[in-house]
Motif scaffolding. Sequence first.
Motif, PDB file in Angstrom:
ATOM      1  N   TYR A  46      -5.534 125.773  48.114  1.00 46.77           N
ATOM      2  CA  TYR A  46      -4.466 126.398  47.760  1.00 46.77           C
ATOM      3  C   TYR A  46      -3.986 125.858  46.566  1.00 46.77           C
ATOM      4  CZ  TYR A  46      -0.005 128.907  48.363  1.00 46.77           C
ATOM      5  OH  TYR A  46       0.954 129.849  48.231  1.00 46.77           O
TER       6      TYR A  46
ATOM      7  N   SER B 761       8.232 136.842  44.834  1.00 47.90           N
ATOM      8  CA  SER B 761       7.623 135.525  44.053  1.00 47.90           C
ATOM      9  C   SER B 761       6.544 136.338  43.125  1.00 47.90           C
ATOM     10  CB  SER B 761       6.986 134.886  45.223  1.00 47.90           C
ATOM     11  OG  SER B 761       6.168 133.810  44.671  1.00 47.90           O
ATOM     12  N   LYS B 762       7.094 136.760  42.146  1.00 43.49           N
ATOM     13  CA  LYS B 762       6.322 137.284  40.863  1.00 43.49           C
ATOM     14  C   LYS B 762       6.779 136.846  39.697  1.00 43.49           C
ATOM     15  CE  LYS B 762       4.290 140.661  43.232  1.00 43.49           C
ATOM     16  NZ  LYS B 762       2.768 140.584  43.373  1.00 43.49           N
ATOM     17  N   PRO B 782       1.130 137.274  40.598  1.00 42.76           N
ATOM     18  CA  PRO B 782       1.955 136.686  41.775  1.00 42.76           C
ATOM     19  C   PRO B 782       2.289 135.205  41.318  1.00 42.76           C
ATOM     20  CG  PRO B 782      -0.727 136.812  42.268  1.00 42.76           C
ATOM     21  CD  PRO B 782      -0.272 137.509  41.018  1.00 42.76           C
ATOM     22  N   ASN B 805      -3.858 133.182  41.553  1.00 42.28           N
ATOM     23  CA  ASN B 805      -3.778 134.333  42.566  1.00 42.28           C
ATOM     24  C   ASN B 805      -3.832 133.793  43.889  1.00 42.28           C
ATOM     25  OD1 ASN B 805      -3.899 136.632  43.360  1.00 42.28           O
ATOM     26  ND2 ASN B 805      -5.886 137.346  42.943  1.00 42.28           N
ATOM     27  N   GLU B 807      -2.569 135.725  46.402  1.00 40.48           N
ATOM     28  CA  GLU B 807      -2.387 137.025  47.053  1.00 40.48           C
ATOM     29  C   GLU B 807      -3.560 137.751  47.501  1.00 40.48           C
ATOM     30  OE1 GLU B 807       0.752 138.923  45.840  1.00 40.48           O
ATOM     31  OE2 GLU B 807       2.227 137.304  46.277  1.00 40.48           O
ATOM     32  N   ASP B 809      -4.705 141.398  48.476  1.00 36.70           N
ATOM     33  CA  ASP B 809      -4.006 142.744  48.848  1.00 36.70           C
ATOM     34  C   ASP B 809      -4.886 143.356  49.791  1.00 36.70           C
ATOM     35  OD1 ASP B 809      -1.685 141.772  47.714  1.00 36.70           O
ATOM     36  OD2 ASP B 809      -2.148 142.848  45.827  1.00 36.70           O
ATOM     37  N   LYS B 815      -9.072 134.872  46.265  1.00 34.80           N
ATOM     38  CA  LYS B 815      -8.087 133.840  45.834  1.00 34.80           C
ATOM     39  C   LYS B 815      -8.601 133.107  44.713  1.00 34.80           C
ATOM     40  CE  LYS B 815      -5.472 133.382  49.987  1.00 34.80           C
ATOM     41  NZ  LYS B 815      -4.855 132.629  50.860  1.00 34.80           N
TER      42      LYS B 815
END
Lengths: 231, 1013
Positions: A46, B761-762, B782, B805, B807, B809, B815
């Motif tokens: 992450y 959170s943008k 994001p 990235n 997120e 969708d 990611k």
Amino acid sequence: MRSWFWTLSLLSLSCSVFALDLHGRVLWNEVCRGSQELGSAKVILYQGKLQGGVKWDGTFTIYDVHPGTYILSVLAHNHTFDKLRIDVSDSDPLPEVRPYVPGTPLSPPSQVMLPYPVLLSARQKNNYFVPRQSFNLLAMFQNPMMIMMVAAGVMVLGAPYLLKSLDPDALEEFKERQAKVSGLQNSIQNGDFKGGLSALMGNDEKPRSTGVSTSHSNQTPTKSKGKGKRR
Amino acid sequence: MFILPALLVFLLPGLACALHESEAGVVDWHKTLVGVPLAYSPSIAPAFHRVHDTANTTRSVILTATGNNVLAALNPVDGSVAWRHVFEPEDPVTAFRRGEDTVAALSGPGGATLRSFNALTGTLLLETRLHDPSTGHLSEPVNVGTSLALQATDSSHPDIIVLTNGHSVRRIDGSTGGMKWGWTSADQTSLVMYTDLATTSDTVYLIGFAKSIQSNTLHVSSLSAITGQLIEDVDVPSHIADGPGDVITLTSSSSVPPRLAWFERGAIRSMLLTPDLKDKPASTKEARYRRIIDVGLATEHGIFVAIQGDGSSRVFKVDEDGPGVNAIWEFADSADSNHYAESIYSGGLDKDGYPYVARLFWSHALGKATAHVFVPHLAEGNGLVAGFTFPFDTRTHGIINHVAIDNVHQGGFQVLTRLFLTTTTGAVQLWQRDTLQWTREEGLATIAAAEYVELPEEKIVHSHRAEAFLERVVRHVKDTKDLPSYLTAFVNRFLTGSYETPSTALPSAANTSGLMTRDTFGFRKIIVVATAFGKIYGLDSTTGDIVWGRVLGLGWAAEVGAAIVPVKICVTRTVADGDTPQVVVVTQRRAENTLVDTVLFHVDALTGEDARHRSPSGEILQGLDIISGPLVDLFFLPGKRVIVLIDEFLGLHLYPDNDGTHGAFAKVASSLYLPLRAGSPGNRRLVGHKVHPNPEIDGRYFAAPLWTTAFPASEDILTVVRPSNAQPVASLGKVLGNRTTLYKYLNPNLLAVVTASKLASKCSIYVVDSVKGSVIYHATVPGVDGVCDVQANLVENWLVYYYYNGEVDGPGQTKGHMMVSVEFYEGTKPDDKIGSSDISSYSNKSMEVSAFEQAFLLPHGVTALASTSTKFGMTTKDIIVATQNHQIQTIPHRLLDPRRPKRKPTNEEMEEMLVQYDPLLPYETRAVLSHKNQVANVRRIVSSPALLESTSIVLAYGLDLFHTRVSPSGTFDVLSENFNKAQLIFTVSGLLAAIIITRPMVRRKRLREKWYQ
């Protein structure tokens, strides 16, 4: 001056959300033989907020991994590692480990499951340099173009001797064929395909008349004999 | 499927510039830095550490935790970095403790993470999480409530006893990282907080504070070191005014119980620490002390320093027989005086483990620093002091902040002391007695602004005065002495073909007059950098050597103390102006009394001399207070060489402030539009301003708001990205395969703005026309945990930005680290032309723009990005990125071309050299410019053109410095690296030989033919 005491603040004790510690190990192989060679390396999930350092024995632990899908990568300066996909779920106390090819979509997940604890090994040692092109006489002559050039040179120099040793009949034939081929090339260059083709077609007919020509060619030996005399 | 893109990358010309191994370190340089040592607490201050690697030999390192959040070991012999561990920004080092060959470090809020390292190699031995960082205590300073101690065991690694969050104690197995026992204070909500611990083989003592109305009371607990059971828990009747700095735990030898000493109302009190905590505190007779100082000898040696009321200092030692602590020495002449500055005290050891205490002070009379080293064990245990002075250069390195000492007893009364100094300008130095061994300018790890300055050409100096014939002859004869060397050089060059190439090492910089001159290709420039420690440097761009350094003066704030924060460096005079180049460093001075001023420092870029001639060379550089208040923004008008500074009341200030600049500014003032960030942090907006003359004061101008961007109210402006240094644009368009042209949208007023939304959170990125505030491009990406880490670069019509990235969708997504490339073209279709580079921003046509964009996946995260820049702008622009992997890498423009087709390229597209789109930009190790060097935590990349059009020089700074040359399109303007003169000569001579051989043959043949044809 007591401010050091009073500025303490206890952050809200986070409500106990499920989180697990991800364990793994970097296996030493012939690409990377030990921690000295690997240097300071980190395993990150992450983007890097969750990470663990690779210890001397290659083991690493990433603490407090919350449920979700993660891509695990290794930050090592001189070695390249594969990326893995880690799925942590509420229900399963163990995470699922899958191979991950960068640039591929996350869903559907790969069907291949890898063992947990995570096992990683270095794929390759980074090579940052291109070799310098050095001048090598042997290498130069090993170049196909060079070989062709040399061969052509040898032909040019050697052709007269070759021709001389040839049978006069064969020589005549060879010359004729050469003339024909050059004629064909000429006509192709001029865009006259038909002419060229017909020249080839004509080629087929010619052999019939060779009988005539052979009788004709009887003169050539004398010619060549003469040539031979000249020498 | 994955081979194809990899192959394509190999074929790209962008990688034609990949490095040869022999060029590494020649065309580039790298400075490994660790940052400026921290010294706010003894548990974090630098210290010498000696490891016995064999029976008789020892190796020592200087261990330090730094302001750049690095734990590092420096080699005392040459000042090189033995090892370093770079911590994450959210994981600050709070304490480290050293034992034999292990260094244990605690980091994060409340001491969340424990690591241990090999002291000599830095190998990570252990890393364990003690608590979730989000549940950690936040304190100021960060180390309050954390402590650690090493407990020797039978195994090779000592156990670590660690106090975290002010109330938890654990014993961690040094080999496995497992917890042997843990103890948490029963009542965490009580106001008892532990700050320190002392250990013996069987007991762990916790020293804490209990809050009372007036002050703090000491609270001591004892735990079993074997089981972690609480043995006793007492409040010690005491009155601690200040905090943990007033309390020292003293241990002398393993057999004697430790003793707790503290400073209370002018007296030094102490109590013996036994498991039952029954001892009654004892006190010194007189209450005449000011404070006590832990000099790092409290553990194992039981030594500390106390300052008396008059400023004189005494060394105290645990008295094993008598009551409490005893003064064993008083430093002579240590009382406060006008003759010398305040003293610094430090403790150190020698090879045999004997303690030494040093007192260091600056003598105003001598203009030198003096060290007095007290050696307790010499002179039959009575102790003696060895003193020496050393010529510390206070004008280039500021004031000594901290000192660590290391000693060698040479026999008799001879003591050799090594001093490790940390100064206020961020330099660290090692002195061996009075000789300087080495200096590291660690302030360079905190560069806030950097700028390249071109160097002048070397002029061949000839005397201009008329010279007589004889004089001329004499001069010519004299000059002939250079002829042989010239001839050999010429012959050598002619025969071997060793010409100067862009990859050869450059000859030394200085010419005969001592000034720097540029090289043939313009790779040598001066890099002027300003650090957060109030010093500016001139670096040689070919070697990284420091050419000059000047300490920035504080002006009136020198008496109250201040910090100078550099904002920007402007080159106000270049070589093209015909004189030596000059730069202006724009800074903000934040005084301790909260006043902020804007101060300019105007220096000669070649020498660092004050261009205003106010400060003599070698002295501290005095600045010009141009605005008595904070600076809102500044603009540099390069054509006019005027710096325009805007104060908080939107008044404009010009520098230089003279008639010439006023006249020049008056001409352009009416066409100036200034986009400024307005509002408080968290609520900032971009407001466009227009410049108006001030009706009240003649010759003054002010800025008046004109427009505000129509961004949503929830969005806060994070960064404004101005186009990277305005370079010439070589081509106005791109000719496509079908012979139509896409004209580049070259609006000179473009700005890229990164905003963060408070609601979601943008993050958003906008491209704005700064004259009228209209949005030309907008994208939302994001954020990660509410943090926007968007890096952007805008050059010509090309915007590149990076984000993570996290997120997903829907299906088909992933990611990863994304890089988006956007190109703006005029009109809606090819061949549309609006003349965007010349058109007025108020024209309707200026909004006719089409954007091509494409996203790519990167293998690693990016911390900084920039584009290359060349002299005429003809060379392709590549993107240089600094990755999380501590590498600097190039990404060719061709890979980032947003017009890459998503299918097999057609013939027309192939003609444009477009390659098929692949979402992944593969990790190509040969595009790594920094090769074997670790370039950590890069914050910014700056590029500058060289004289060669093909080549751009690039500096990356952050923690480390790295500098290299890049040729995005290959070095097309110099003879190729692969050009081989020997091969050429060989071929030519071969042909010549062939001609010589065949010529008679051909002649014979011709002749024969003539005879017999």
